[in-house]
Design a protein around this motif. Structure first.
Motif, PDB file in Angstrom:
ATOM      1  N   ALA A 104      23.999  26.834 -21.321  1.00 55.79           N
ATOM      2  CA  ALA A 104      23.447  26.994 -20.578  1.00 55.79           C
ATOM      3  C   ALA A 104      22.880  27.069 -19.708  1.00 55.79           C
ATOM      4  CB  ALA A 104      23.321  24.718 -19.899  1.00 55.79           C
ATOM      5  N   HIS A 113      21.002  10.308 -20.100  1.00 58.47           N
ATOM      6  CA  HIS A 113      20.636  11.225 -20.980  1.00 58.47           C
ATOM      7  C   HIS A 113      19.312  10.682 -20.296  1.00 58.47           C
ATOM      8  CE1 HIS A 113      22.898   7.933 -23.379  1.00 58.47           C
ATOM      9  NE2 HIS A 113      20.976   8.066 -23.320  1.00 58.47           N
ATOM     10  N   THR A 126      22.289  16.366 -28.817  1.00 53.07           N
ATOM     11  CA  THR A 126      20.545  16.594 -27.889  1.00 53.07           C
ATOM     12  C   THR A 126      20.281  15.453 -26.913  1.00 53.07           C
ATOM     13  OG1 THR A 126      19.099  16.164 -29.277  1.00 53.07           O
ATOM     14  CG2 THR A 126      19.996  18.453 -29.255  1.00 53.07           C
ATOM     15  N   THR A 127      18.999  15.648 -25.483  1.00 52.54           N
ATOM     16  CA  THR A 127      18.881  14.582 -25.499  1.00 52.54           C
ATOM     17  C   THR A 127      17.645  13.275 -25.848  1.00 52.54           C
ATOM     18  OG1 THR A 127      17.199  15.890 -23.757  1.00 52.54           O
ATOM     19  CG2 THR A 127      19.659  15.957 -22.748  1.00 52.54           C
ATOM     20  N   GLN A 128      17.165  13.984 -26.834  1.00 55.21           N
ATOM     21  CA  GLN A 128      16.138  13.060 -27.388  1.00 55.21           C
ATOM     22  C   GLN A 128      16.736  12.304 -28.068  1.00 55.21           C
ATOM     23  OE1 GLN A 128      16.420  16.431 -27.361  1.00 55.21           O
ATOM     24  NE2 GLN A 128      15.414  17.061 -29.219  1.00 55.21           N
ATOM     25  N   LEU A 186      24.731  21.381 -21.381  1.00 53.53           N
ATOM     26  CA  LEU A 186      24.015  21.404 -20.125  1.00 53.53           C
ATOM     27  C   LEU A 186      24.119  19.726 -18.940  1.00 53.53           C
ATOM     28  CD1 LEU A 186      20.595  20.945 -19.412  1.00 53.53           C
ATOM     29  CD2 LEU A 186      20.834  19.356 -21.649  1.00 53.53           C
ATOM     30  N   ASP A 228      14.081  20.703 -17.471  1.00 55.41           N
ATOM     31  CA  ASP A 228      13.558  21.714 -18.770  1.00 55.41           C
ATOM     32  C   ASP A 228      14.703  20.973 -19.815  1.00 55.41           C
ATOM     33  OD1 ASP A 228      12.476  23.706 -20.420  1.00 55.41           O
ATOM     34  OD2 ASP A 228      13.652  24.891 -19.752  1.00 55.41           O
ATOM     35  N   ARG A 229      13.936  19.845 -20.570  1.00 54.92           N
ATOM     36  CA  ARG A 229      15.218  19.028 -21.509  1.00 54.92           C
ATOM     37  C   ARG A 229      13.956  17.614 -21.613  1.00 54.92           C
ATOM     38  NH1 ARG A 229      17.298  14.398 -19.603  1.00 54.92           N
ATOM     39  NH2 ARG A 229      18.910  14.637 -18.294  1.00 54.92           N
ATOM     40  N   THR A 254      23.823  13.879 -24.505  1.00 58.87           N
ATOM     41  CA  THR A 254      23.747  14.773 -23.533  1.00 58.87           C
ATOM     42  C   THR A 254      24.992  16.578 -23.807  1.00 58.87           C
ATOM     43  OG1 THR A 254      23.337  13.167 -21.503  1.00 58.87           O
ATOM     44  CG2 THR A 254      23.906  15.883 -20.881  1.00 58.87           C
ATOM     45  N   ARG A 275      18.457  25.235 -18.519  1.00 60.30           N
ATOM     46  CA  ARG A 275      17.586  25.696 -19.721  1.00 60.30           C
ATOM     47  C   ARG A 275      19.159  25.024 -20.925  1.00 60.30           C
ATOM     48  NH1 ARG A 275      13.320  29.413 -20.519  1.00 60.30           N
ATOM     49  NH2 ARG A 275      15.595  31.021 -20.318  1.00 60.30           N
ATOM     50  N   VAL A 276      18.500  25.202 -22.540  1.00 60.74           N
ATOM     51  CA  VAL A 276      19.890  25.576 -23.621  1.00 60.74           C
ATOM     52  C   VAL A 276      19.475  26.122 -24.027  1.00 60.74           C
ATOM     53  CG1 VAL A 276      20.586  23.926 -25.381  1.00 60.74           C
ATOM     54  CG2 VAL A 276      20.843  22.345 -23.194  1.00 60.74           C
TER      55      VAL A 276
END
Length: 255
Positions: free
Chosen positions: A244, A153, A183-185, A193, A39-40, A189, A237-238
């Motif tokens: 998380a 990530h 954030t992962t994007q 999370l 969910d990320r 990480t 989920r963060v």
């Protein structure tokens, strides 16, 4: 000489186990296992190189990570997402002739380039192989440390990956993750999370510390208790607070 020959035979057996065809993964009824989707967002693989080796060595990156991870001569290490081999080469030196390093990447061209480097530098204690994005396909009870540096990530199916990884870690072994706290994007990480996703598959965090020289932090995890059934894994989920948390039952993808 006899002990040395025995060690080489044992290593050959380990490599044979790595290269063999995987057994089908199914439950007792023969049904395919199902794992929750992450969910990320997932970062795109953009390069086998996180930074140039000279810069990383000036910061003493690898030595500090190996020290914190308590990697010592004679250990067997898996370097997952090995890329161009920055850690592979230095791990080989650290574990010595009595230790072993298995370097793995999921991109064939990257794997081939690393294999050429290992051959060129005549690293007899290193083997290079091709893994899969959701399953490293490592032999059971074989590794003192599994190292994942700036690549977690990029794992699209973390619960499935960690589930398959668990049996390969020795009882007193650990999985070591180095990543950036973002954030992962954005190719990092968040530590909360990371811990939540590992815990969902039955790992316990045993150490964490900031590692500015490695571009973020280092965290270590150990499998504890029985491995959960894939359908029992709850994805994380963060929240806006930065925490998380596991979420309720979600759609599961079939293998």
């Amino acid at each position: 000489m006899i002990a040395r020959a025995a060690l080489l035979l044992a290593w050959a057996g380990l490599l044979a186990a790595c290269s063999g065809a995987p057994l089908p993964i199914a439950n007792s009824q023969g049904e395919e296992l199902r794992f929750p989707a992450a969910d990320r967002p997932v970062a795109r693989i953009v390069s086998p190189r996180w930074s140039d080796e000279e810069t990383r060595d000036r910061l003493n990156e690898a030595e500090r990570v190996m020290d914190r991870a308590r990697i010592s001569p004679g250990m067997t290490i898996a370097d997952i997402g090995a890329g161009e081999g920055y850690y592979t080469i230095r791990l080989a030196s650290r574990v010595g002739a009595e230790g072993r390093v298995l370097a793995e990447d999921i991109v064939p061209e990257v794997r081939d380039a690393l294999a050429a480097r290992v051959a060129r530098e005549q690293l007899a204690n290193v083997s290079v192989r091709l893994g899969e994005a959701d399953d490293p396909k490592l032999p059971g009870n074989s590794f003192d440390r599994v190292l994942m540096v700036h690549m977690y990530h990029e794992i699209e199916q973390p619960y499935e990956f960690l589930w398959h990884l668990r049996p390969s870690v020795k009882a007193d072994g650990a999985v070591v993750v180095v990543d950036a706290n973002r954030t992962t994007q954005n190719h990092g990480t968040p530590p909360a999370l990371l811990e939540c996703e590992f815990a969902a598959v039955g790992y316990q965090r045993i150490h964490q510390e900031a590692m500015p020289s490695a571009g973020g932090y280092l965290a270590m995890f150990r499998p504890v208790g029985p491995r959960p059934a894939p359908e029992a894994i709850r994805p994380c989920r963060v929240e806006q607070s930065g925490a998380a948390v596991p979420v309720g039952p979600a759609a599961h993808k079939a293998k």
